[in-house]
Design an enzyme around this catalytic site. Structure first.
Site, PDB file in Angstrom:
ATOM      1  N   GLU A  44       2.299  12.418   0.830  1.00  0.00           N
ATOM      2  CA  GLU A  44       1.970  11.587   1.617  1.00  0.00           C
ATOM      3  C   GLU A  44       0.894  11.602   2.558  1.00  0.00           C
ATOM      4  OE1 GLU A  44       3.360   8.582   1.365  1.00  0.00           O
ATOM      5  OE2 GLU A  44       4.658   9.060  -0.503  1.00  0.00           O
ATOM      6  N   TYR A 126       4.464   4.009   8.079  1.00  0.00           N
ATOM      7  CA  TYR A 126       4.576   4.046   6.878  1.00  0.00           C
ATOM      8  C   TYR A 126       4.995   5.455   6.263  1.00  0.00           C
ATOM      9  CZ  TYR A 126       3.338   3.903   1.943  1.00  0.00           C
ATOM     10  OH  TYR A 126       3.318   4.016   0.614  1.00  0.00           O
ATOM     11  N   ASP A 144       2.970  -1.327   3.511  1.00  0.00           N
ATOM     12  CA  ASP A 144       1.576  -1.194   3.739  1.00  0.00           C
ATOM     13  C   ASP A 144       0.868  -2.127   2.774  1.00  0.00           C
ATOM     14  OD1 ASP A 144       2.139  -0.872   0.872  1.00  0.00           O
ATOM     15  OD2 ASP A 144       1.066   1.001   0.679  1.00  0.00           O
TER      16      ASP A 144
END
Ligand code: SF4
Length: 351
Positions: A44, A126, A144
């Site tokens: 991520e 996010y 997002d």
């Protein structure tokens, strides 16, 4: 705008259609082959502002080198930055390193929910929701650009948003409503996958879309591609002149930006022309390379000119506050360079 979806039955139908498609069609990605909190965190961080295909080799190299928080925590910052070189936005590497150190200091204990992850520098809403849902099964929805696009189209929302942040704010509650609480990780990944492969920016593939039956935007035909709408943004043009100054022994003058440029700390780059030659302008005939790039709302044109290195060079601070260094030829492939400077340096040296 209409809220989506409008009934429990449609909500269930949407989740099932989306997840069924995802389980059948999902793309193979190294971080999906074997799951762990660490691997999810690394992927991520790397995927923030970077394409999946660019991230793949970096991720594989990274987890082979540092397979868990403890090994990453023990790594040297210079090694960490070197392994990140080419991905850009180096603050992500520093923040990931700091996160690993903190988790190692806690004996490996990780946060239990999205709020806990958000406490780390570099982890926004996010990323926190993605880590908590995918690696830990916590029901937190990601919102997002991909998710905003899908939701704006599903609900045929023609609002003109000031910017991405305003659109995320508008659609985050809708994303939470849509989330499958029993399988939040699959649901979030399926939304990202749908945005990346079906409901794409320019050419949404509505005929193949697994949730087309739930999409009000389809009624707009090709016009659905214009959603979500954003106000036009002015782009500022910036011109930068840099110097390539090579000594007879092959060493090259490089700069480390002023310490206040935190993002670039410890990274080398080709120096500003005015830092090396404060009293002379570059000559058009000495232009070696021209590069263009966009950062935020700036369109930057960088021109790199050849210049004879100063005879009496000594490492020093410059007008801009950057520090100049004479880097030996043998070190040039070992040091960490910021952004596109590696590519530029190789292109010029290979001429
Ligand atoms: Fe996007 Fe088309 Fe699917 Fe609607 S039907 S979600 S516009 S790809």
């Amino acid at each position: 705008m209409r809220d989506f979806p409008t009934s429990e039955a449609r909500l269930r139908g949407f989740r099932e259609a989306l997840r069924g498609w995802f389980l059948r069609e999902r793309r193979d990605m190294p971080w999906r082959r074997e799951r762990s909190v660490y691997r999810t965190v690394v992927s991520e961080f790397m995927l923030q502002q970077t394409q999946v295909d660019t991230v793949r080799p970096y991720f594989e190299n990274w987890v082979a080198k540092w397979p868990d928080f403890a090994t990453l925590a023990a790594a040297d910052e210079a090694d960490v930055l070197r392994a990140w070189e080419g991905l850009g936005y180096y603050s992500r590497a520093r923040n990931l390193h700091a996160l690993a150190k903190e988790i190692a200091a806690r004996g490996g204990a990780v946060p239990a929910d999205a709020d806990g992850w958000r406490a780390f520098r570099g982890v926004g809403a996010y990323t926190a929701a993605a880590i908590a849902s995918i690696a830990q099964g916590v029901p937190a929805a990601v919102t997002d650009g991909n998710v905003v696009r899908i939701l704006a189209r599903l609900s045929a929302d023609e609002t003109e948003f000031r910017d991405g942040g305003a659109a995320v704010k508008r659609f985050a509650p809708e994303a939470e409503k849509l989330l499958d609480p029993a399988r939040p990780g699959d649901h979030n990944e399926a939304m990202m996958e749908l945005g990346a492969t079906m409901c794409t920016k320019r050419n949404p593939r509505c005929l193949l879309c697994p949730v087309a039956a739930f999409c009000d935007g389809r009624a707009l035909g090709e016009g659905v591609a214009a959603l979500p709408r954003f106000a036009a943004r002015a782009t500022k043009k910036v011109d930068v002149e840099r110097a390539f100054a090579r000594f007879a022994d092959g060493s090259v003058l490089l700069a480390k930006p002023h310490a206040s440029a935190r993002r670039l700390r410890e990274l080398f780059e080709l120096p500003l022309w005015s830092d090396v030659f404060p009293d002379a302008s570059p000559r058009a005939a000495d232009l070696l390379l021209e590069g263009k790039r966009g950062i935020a709302s700036e369109s930057i044109r960088e021109r790199i000119y050849a210049g004879a290195p100063p005879k009496d060079f000594a490492e020093k601070k410059t007008l801009s506050g950057a520090a100049l260094f004479r880097v030996p030829a043998g070190e040039l492939e070992k040091i960490t360079l910021s952004g596109p400077h590696r590519k530029w340096l190789r292109a010029i040296r290979g001429r």
